[in-house]
Each structure stands twice: as structure tokens, then as C-alpha cells.
Design an enzyme around this catalytic site. Sequence first.
Site, PDB file in Angstrom:
ATOM      1  N   GLY A 106       0.827  -1.209   0.000  1.00 14.05           N
ATOM      2  CA  GLY A 106       0.000   0.000   0.000  1.00 14.05           C
ATOM      3  C   GLY A 106       0.859   1.255   0.000  1.00 14.05           C
ATOM      4  O   GLY A 106       2.096   1.191  -0.099  1.00 14.05           O
TER       5      GLY A 106
ATOM      6  N   THR B 157      -6.197  -2.607  -2.114  1.00 12.08           N
ATOM      7  CA  THR B 157      -5.922  -1.219  -2.537  1.00 12.08           C
ATOM      8  C   THR B 157      -4.455  -1.017  -2.886  1.00 12.08           C
ATOM      9  O   THR B 157      -4.102  -0.014  -3.490  1.00 12.08           O
ATOM     10  CB  THR B 157      -6.298  -0.208  -1.419  1.00 12.08           C
ATOM     11  N   GLY B 158      -3.612  -1.952  -2.518  1.00 16.86           N
ATOM     12  CA  GLY B 158      -2.196  -1.830  -2.846  1.00 16.86           C
ATOM     13  C   GLY B 158      -1.924  -2.391  -4.231  1.00 16.86           C
ATOM     14  O   GLY B 158      -2.808  -2.995  -4.848  1.00 16.86           O
TER      15      GLY B 158
ATOM     16  N   LEU C 291      -0.197  -3.072   8.958  1.00 19.81           N
ATOM     17  CA  LEU C 291      -0.777  -1.939   8.224  1.00 19.81           C
ATOM     18  C   LEU C 291      -1.942  -2.367   7.340  1.00 19.81           C
ATOM     19  O   LEU C 291      -2.562  -1.515   6.702  1.00 19.81           O
ATOM     20  CB  LEU C 291       0.294  -1.266   7.344  1.00 19.81           C
TER      21      LEU C 291
ATOM     22  N   TYR D   5     -14.602   1.110   9.889  1.00 24.14           N
ATOM     23  CA  TYR D   5     -13.178   1.447  10.001  1.00 24.14           C
ATOM     24  C   TYR D   5     -12.847   1.874  11.435  1.00 24.14           C
ATOM     25  O   TYR D   5     -11.938   1.310  12.064  1.00 24.14           O
ATOM     26  CB  TYR D   5     -12.871   2.574   9.013  1.00 24.14           C
TER      27      TYR D   5
ATOM     28  N   LYS E 250     -10.775  -0.407  14.079  1.00 28.11           N
ATOM     29  CA  LYS E 250      -9.458   0.033  14.580  1.00 28.11           C
ATOM     30  C   LYS E 250      -9.467   0.156  16.102  1.00 28.11           C
ATOM     31  O   LYS E 250      -8.457  -0.087  16.752  1.00 28.11           O
ATOM     32  CB  LYS E 250      -9.077   1.371  13.940  1.00 28.11           C
TER      33      LYS E 250
ATOM     34  N   THR F 102      -1.979  11.266   6.245  1.00 29.46           N
ATOM     35  CA  THR F 102      -0.637  11.187   5.664  1.00 29.46           C
ATOM     36  C   THR F 102      -0.759  11.176   4.146  1.00 29.46           C
ATOM     37  O   THR F 102      -1.712  10.601   3.600  1.00 29.46           O
ATOM     38  CB  THR F 102       0.061   9.914   6.181  1.00 29.46           C
TER      39      THR F 102
HETATM   40  P1  NAD Z   1      -3.532   1.776   1.559  1.00 29.82           P
HETATM   41  O1  NAD Z   1      -4.963   1.467   1.246  1.00 29.82           O
HETATM   42  O2  NAD Z   1      -2.705   2.388   0.491  1.00 29.82           O
HETATM   43  O3  NAD Z   1      -2.777   0.475   2.080  1.00 29.82           O
HETATM   44  C1  NAD Z   1      -3.408  -0.583   2.739  1.00 29.82           C
HETATM   45  C2  NAD Z   1      -2.777  -1.886   2.253  1.00 29.82           C
HETATM   46  O4  NAD Z   1      -3.390  -2.981   2.941  1.00 29.82           O
HETATM   47  C3  NAD Z   1      -3.032  -2.126   0.746  1.00 29.82           C
HETATM   48  O5  NAD Z   1      -1.855  -2.552   0.127  1.00 29.82           O
HETATM   49  C4  NAD Z   1      -4.097  -3.224   0.733  1.00 29.82           C
HETATM   50  O6  NAD Z   1      -4.058  -4.008  -0.447  1.00 29.82           O
HETATM   51  C5  NAD Z   1      -3.726  -3.999   1.990  1.00 29.82           C
HETATM   52  N1  NAD Z   1      -4.854  -4.761   2.531  1.00 29.82           N
HETATM   53  C6  NAD Z   1      -6.122  -4.340   2.744  1.00 29.82           C
HETATM   54  N2  NAD Z   1      -6.863  -5.339   3.256  1.00 29.82           N
HETATM   55  C7  NAD Z   1      -6.030  -6.419   3.387  1.00 29.82           C
HETATM   56  C8  NAD Z   1      -6.204  -7.737   3.844  1.00 29.82           C
HETATM   57  N3  NAD Z   1      -7.393  -8.182   4.287  1.00 29.82           N
HETATM   58  N4  NAD Z   1      -5.129  -8.581   3.825  1.00 29.82           N
HETATM   59  C9  NAD Z   1      -3.918  -8.160   3.373  1.00 29.82           C
HETATM   60  N5  NAD Z   1      -3.704  -6.913   2.920  1.00 29.82           N
HETATM   61  C10 NAD Z   1      -4.741  -6.049   2.927  1.00 29.82           C
HETATM   62  O7  NAD Z   1      -3.569   2.705   2.861  1.00 29.82           O
HETATM   63  P2  NAD Z   1      -2.384   3.469   3.605  1.00 29.82           P
HETATM   64  O8  NAD Z   1      -2.694   4.903   3.544  1.00 29.82           O
HETATM   65  O9  NAD Z   1      -1.065   2.989   3.147  1.00 29.82           O
HETATM   66  O10 NAD Z   1      -2.642   3.006   5.113  1.00 29.82           O
HETATM   67  C11 NAD Z   1      -1.860   1.995   5.718  1.00 29.82           C
HETATM   68  C12 NAD Z   1      -2.328   1.799   7.150  1.00 29.82           C
HETATM   69  O11 NAD Z   1      -2.185   3.011   7.887  1.00 29.82           O
HETATM   70  C13 NAD Z   1      -3.783   1.365   7.278  1.00 29.82           C
HETATM   71  O12 NAD Z   1      -3.906   0.408   8.311  1.00 29.82           O
HETATM   72  C14 NAD Z   1      -4.492   2.638   7.665  1.00 29.82           C
HETATM   73  O13 NAD Z   1      -5.653   2.390   8.422  1.00 29.82           O
HETATM   74  C15 NAD Z   1      -3.426   3.356   8.475  1.00 29.82           C
HETATM   75  N6  NAD Z   1      -3.634   4.808   8.447  1.00 29.82           N
HETATM   76  C16 NAD Z   1      -3.342   5.528   7.334  1.00 29.82           C
HETATM   77  C17 NAD Z   1      -3.591   6.904   7.317  1.00 29.82           C
HETATM   78  C18 NAD Z   1      -3.274   7.760   6.120  1.00 29.82           C
HETATM   79  O14 NAD Z   1      -3.543   8.964   6.155  1.00 29.82           O
HETATM   80  N7  NAD Z   1      -2.688   7.265   5.054  1.00 29.82           N
HETATM   81  C19 NAD Z   1      -4.130   7.528   8.449  1.00 29.82           C
HETATM   82  C20 NAD Z   1      -4.433   6.741   9.556  1.00 29.82           C
HETATM   83  C21 NAD Z   1      -4.163   5.385   9.559  1.00 29.82           C
END
Ligand code: NAD
Length: 310
Positions: A11, A36-37, A72, A144, A148, A174
Site C-alpha cells: 500500500g 488497494t495496494g 498496516l 473502520y 481500529k 498522511t
Molecule cells: P492503503 O490502502 O494504500 O494500504 C493498505 C494496504 O493494505 C493495501 O496494500 C491493501 O491491499 C492492503 N490490505 C487491505 N486489506 C487487506 C487484507 N485483508 N489482507 C492483506 N492486505 C490487505 O492505505 P495506507 O494509507 O497505506 O494506510 C496503511 C495503514 O495506515 C492502514 O492500516 C491505515 O488504516 C493506516 N492509516 C493511514 C492513514 C493515512 O492517512 N494514510 C491515516 C491513519 C491510519
Amino acid sequence: MKRVLVTGGAGFIGSHLCEELLRRGNDVICLDNFFTGSKNSIRHLLSNNKFELVRHDVTKEYFIEVDEIYNLACPASPPHYQYNPIKTAKTSVLGIINMLGLAKRCKARILQASTSEIYGNPSSHPQKETYWGNVNPIGIRSCYDEGKRMAETLMFDYHRQNNVDIRVVRIFNTYGTRMDKNDGRVVSNFIVQALNNKDITIYGDGSQTRSFCYVSDLVEGLIRMMENKKEFLGPVNLGNPCETSILDFAKLIIKMTNSNSKIVFCPLPSDDPVQRKPDITLAGEKLDWKPNISLENGLLKTIEYFKELK
Ligand code: NAD
Ligand code: UDP
């Protein structure tokens, strides 16, 4: 040298984290179901023999021997996590149960990527870790937010009951390179719209606020929390306290991209938090961490990245 598992490693944040962990000499296993990755975000790491890519879903058990786990895996953008809310809840809850079981068995340290959404629509501002939040348990964001929150509960229960070595980080908004252009979050939406001279879609009147942190700052905070020698479990906020309204943010993007885009106002989705800004005093005290990249500098890099994608 450690062997490190990063779930959600393909991701947006995960790919930067894998890259930085490799740069520091670790063995990295990236586990992802590619919801989503994408393989594109970690393609440049595939030739590194310290890097392994595993297609797997965290809702199913996974067996491996590792020293550290960064959990993550979870879609982070509202349109993505609301697409299949039951799956989102399962990803957070079953996912952390499986990863905590793994951590318990191989005595690994585990870090949970929690979120500012823990605070819901906060009545306390800026948000400190001691604030318990104001979360709707039955709304469209609940899959969500509550997923969490349950993951945080499980982290602390596994720690108290089974002595698992845990770290909990609450990540605030972020942004940065490798965001998916169709991700649906405000930073990617506004930049892509501005670069294409399309209307900038503000949900509501744009008075709601967010505080945006550049991804390299965030990754540094994640690693400091994981590697911290003190018995500090968190939760700890990681984010950039530079708060801006969404309307001002839209104007800034239009200015920085020299765009002809117009601003249009669209319906506000329910439960959209009115204000959000991290209090990062604790991260400063415990991790000697603070963000270094200003919003303007971070946006310059991000705009360049989206220009090259066009
Ligand atoms: P993102 O959607 O780009 O990445 C999430 C990754 O998790 C993706 O690669 C997706 O394919 C993978 N994924 C989803 N469900 C899955 C499953 N069941 N099994 C295996 N893989 C799975 O999001 P991000 O922005 O990179 O966020 C990463 C983490 O950080 C998340 O847990 C998110 O909740 C947390 N977070 C992010 C933000 C932000 O602003 N980016 C803010 C708060 C928390
Ligand atoms: N937003 C917006 N236009 C968009 C996308 C988002 O006005 O095209 C708003 C959204 O309603 C929220 C803020 O921008 O108030 C941040 O949204 P995002 O989806 O990035 O993350 P959130 O912090 O809400 O999880």
C-alpha cells in the site's frame, strides 16, 4: 539484522516502510492481498534478495518466523473502506487477532497502525492520546473506526494476558508519493483534479479541518516507535499539527499547480469529522520525533509525482 513482516506492505505507507526497512539492512516480508495496494508500488524492491512478497489475506492465519510485525493491512480511504464494510471490519479485527497470535507464538514485537479516526468527530482539540473519542458505532465510518478501536483493545489485552510486546501508533492524515490517483482521499483528489483543470470537489462548505503529514516523516515515526528501547507501548499520535481547512487546502493546491480549476461544493458525507489536529507532545517526549517536511515542500514532491503519472 532483523526479519520484519509488513502487512499491507504494497500500500501507500507500507511500500515506503518496506523500502526504508530494507535500506536499514533488514530482511522484509511484504504481505498484501492487493485490495488497494499494487505490485507497482513495490516492483523496484523485487530484485532485492532481502525482500519477499507474499499474496495473502490477513483475515486468514499466516505462519512464519519473524522478529517484528508492522500491521498496516487495511484500506484507509473512506470510499475504499466503505466499499465492503463487513470486510473492512474483518480485516481490522480478524487481521489483528491473526497477527497477535503470530507475535505471541514467535515472540515478535508487533506495531499496530491505528488511526486518528479512533477519536471520531472529536470534541477535544487538538487531540491528545488521553482523549477517548466521540465515535458513532453504527454509521458509515464505523466499520473502520470501530474496527481500529477493537484492534487497539486486542493489542492491550494480548499484552496484559499473554505478555505480547506491543506498540500502538495513531496515524493522522498522511500523503505523498505512491498514493493511488483513484484513492479518493482529499490530497490525491484535489491534485489530480487541479492538474487536469477539472472542478475541485469540496464536500460540505470546506470549513472542516485536517492536518497533513508527509509520508517520510510518518515512516520515521513508525520505525522509532518499533525500535524504541523504553517500555513505551503507546498509543502515540504521529502526524503533522499544521492544521488547515479543506477550503484553504483547495486554494493552496490550485495556486501550487497553476490550475484553472474551479471549486465546486458537493454534499458532505455523514460523520465527516469537523476538525482534526494531533497533539504530538508525547511523540516528542518518548521518541524524540517531530515532522520535518512542511506542507508546501511535501505537496511539491507529491504534485511532481502526480504530474509524472499523467
Ligand atoms: P492503503 O490502502 O494504500 O494500504 C493498505 C494496504 O493494505 C493495501 O496494500 C491493501 O491491499 C492492503 N490490505 C487491505 N486489506 C487487506 C487484507 N485483508 N489482507 C492483506 N492486505 C490487505 O492505505 P495506507 O494509507 O497505506 O494506510 C496503511 C495503514 O495506515 C492502514 O492500516 C491505515 O488504516 C493506516 N492509516 C493511514 C492513514 C493515512 O492517512 N494514510 C491515516 C491513519 C491510519
Ligand atoms: N474531501 C473533500 N473532497 C474530496 C475528498 C475529500 O472535500 O474530493 C474532504 C472530506 O470530506 C474530509 C477531508 O476532505 O472532510 C479529508 O478527507 P479524506 O477522505 O482525505 O480523509 P479523512 O480524514 O476524512 O479520513
